[in-house]
Design an enzyme around this catalytic site. Structure first.
Site, PDB file in Angstrom:
ATOM      1  N   TYR A 264      -2.975   0.353  10.159  1.00  0.00           N
ATOM      2  CA  TYR A 264      -2.687   0.514   8.942  1.00  0.00           C
ATOM      3  C   TYR A 264      -1.539   1.124   8.560  1.00  0.00           C
ATOM      4  CZ  TYR A 264      -3.816  -0.405   3.771  1.00  0.00           C
ATOM      5  OH  TYR A 264      -3.771  -0.994   2.769  1.00  0.00           O
TER       6      TYR A 264
ATOM      7  N   SER B 205       0.891  -1.175   0.108  1.00  0.00           N
ATOM      8  CA  SER B 205      -0.015  -0.158   0.020  1.00  0.00           C
ATOM      9  C   SER B 205       0.783   1.260   0.122  1.00  0.00           C
ATOM     10  CB  SER B 205      -1.003   0.026   1.272  1.00  0.00           C
ATOM     11  OG  SER B 205      -1.431   1.285   1.260  1.00  0.00           O
TER      12      SER B 205
END
Length: 263
Positions: free
Chosen positions: A151, A138
């Site tokens: 995250y 990501s």
């Protein structure tokens, strides 16, 4: 890497980016593609849809014994693994209030799953003198996932681990790529928007939201060039430079965006 006649494993392969990678690898002429996912029935459905070269299995990527068993079974079936795509990931949509169980799950899926995959596949790859690890990390791993502390922290750790692997094993024939997309039209983003998560709103407001198929296109190009960072959103490289050159200005810009989205 040319995908023709390659043996590939894709975790998190039942949907989103994972399923798009499976379809693209098959289209590129892979000899075999193992579709692994916690949702075993969905993984088998993806495999059945793309044809006999694909094989769907259930897998909990946070269970090292299951990962080792998957790798061993794939090597028995097909003789080797040329490309292992550690693609499974989870978001929380929260900050410091996320409980320990949520932090632990993010750590185990977003970081330890990559460690388990590397431990399982590296011995045979090193013995053959070749192989490729693709880790879905990501853009949050090189920037920040505003609104999602677990995250952000775990994706930074994933990029750091991928870089360590690349430095350690590239000269022994094993290539490593970190896939770092920004906004992608997947259930993770859609569910976050429905839930009103700040992070999902920031992603949707920060640039183009790509399809999983567009991400798969970027992966094919990145593998062919053996790039470490695969950036389906090229602007992420510019953002990362700005962040490094002027961290205070970068943070001020994000705070301004947050104020706009929350007022």
């Amino acid at each position: 890497m040319n995908l023709t006649d390659r043996v590939v494993v894709v975790t998190g392969g039942a949907g989103g980016i994972g399923a798009a990678l499976v379809r693209r690898f098959v289209a590129e002429g892979a000899a075999a593609v193992v579709v692994a996912d916690l949702a075993a029935d969905a993984a088998r459905a993806v495999a059945e849809a793309v044809g006999p070269v694909a094989h769907g299995v259930g897998l909990d990527v946070t269970d090292e014994e299951q990962v080792r068993a998957l790798v061993a079974d794939t090597e028995r079936r097909y003789g080797r693994i040329d490309l292992f795509c550690a693609n499974a990931g989870v978001a929380t949509g929260g900050g410091i209030e996320v409980d320990d169980a949520g932090w632990d799950r993010a750590w185990r899926v977003n970081v330890l799953a990559h460690v388990y995959a590397a431990r399982a596949v590296l011995p045979a790859m090193l013995a053959r003198g070749g192989g490729h690890l693709l880790m879905t990390c990501s853009a949050a791993g090189v920037l920040t996932a505003v609104g999602d502390a677990p995250y952000t922290a775990t994706k930074h750790a994933a990029v750091g681990f991928a870089e360590w692997l690349a430095i350690t094993y590239r000269d022994r024939g094993v290539k490593v790529s970190a896939l770092c997309p920004q906004g992608v039209d997947t259930p993770m983003l859609a569910d976050g928007l429905v839930a009103g998560h700040l992070g999902a709103k920031v992603i949707a407001a920060s640039g183009a939201v790509l399809t999983p198929e567009q991400v798969a296109d970027a992966v094919i190009a990145g593998l062919a060039e053996e790039r470490f960072l695969i950036l389906p959103h090229p602007e992420v490289a510019d953002y990362a430079r700005r962040r490094a050159e002027d961290p205070d200005g970068w943070q001020a810009g994000l705070r301004k965006l947050v104020r706009r989205l929350t007022t």
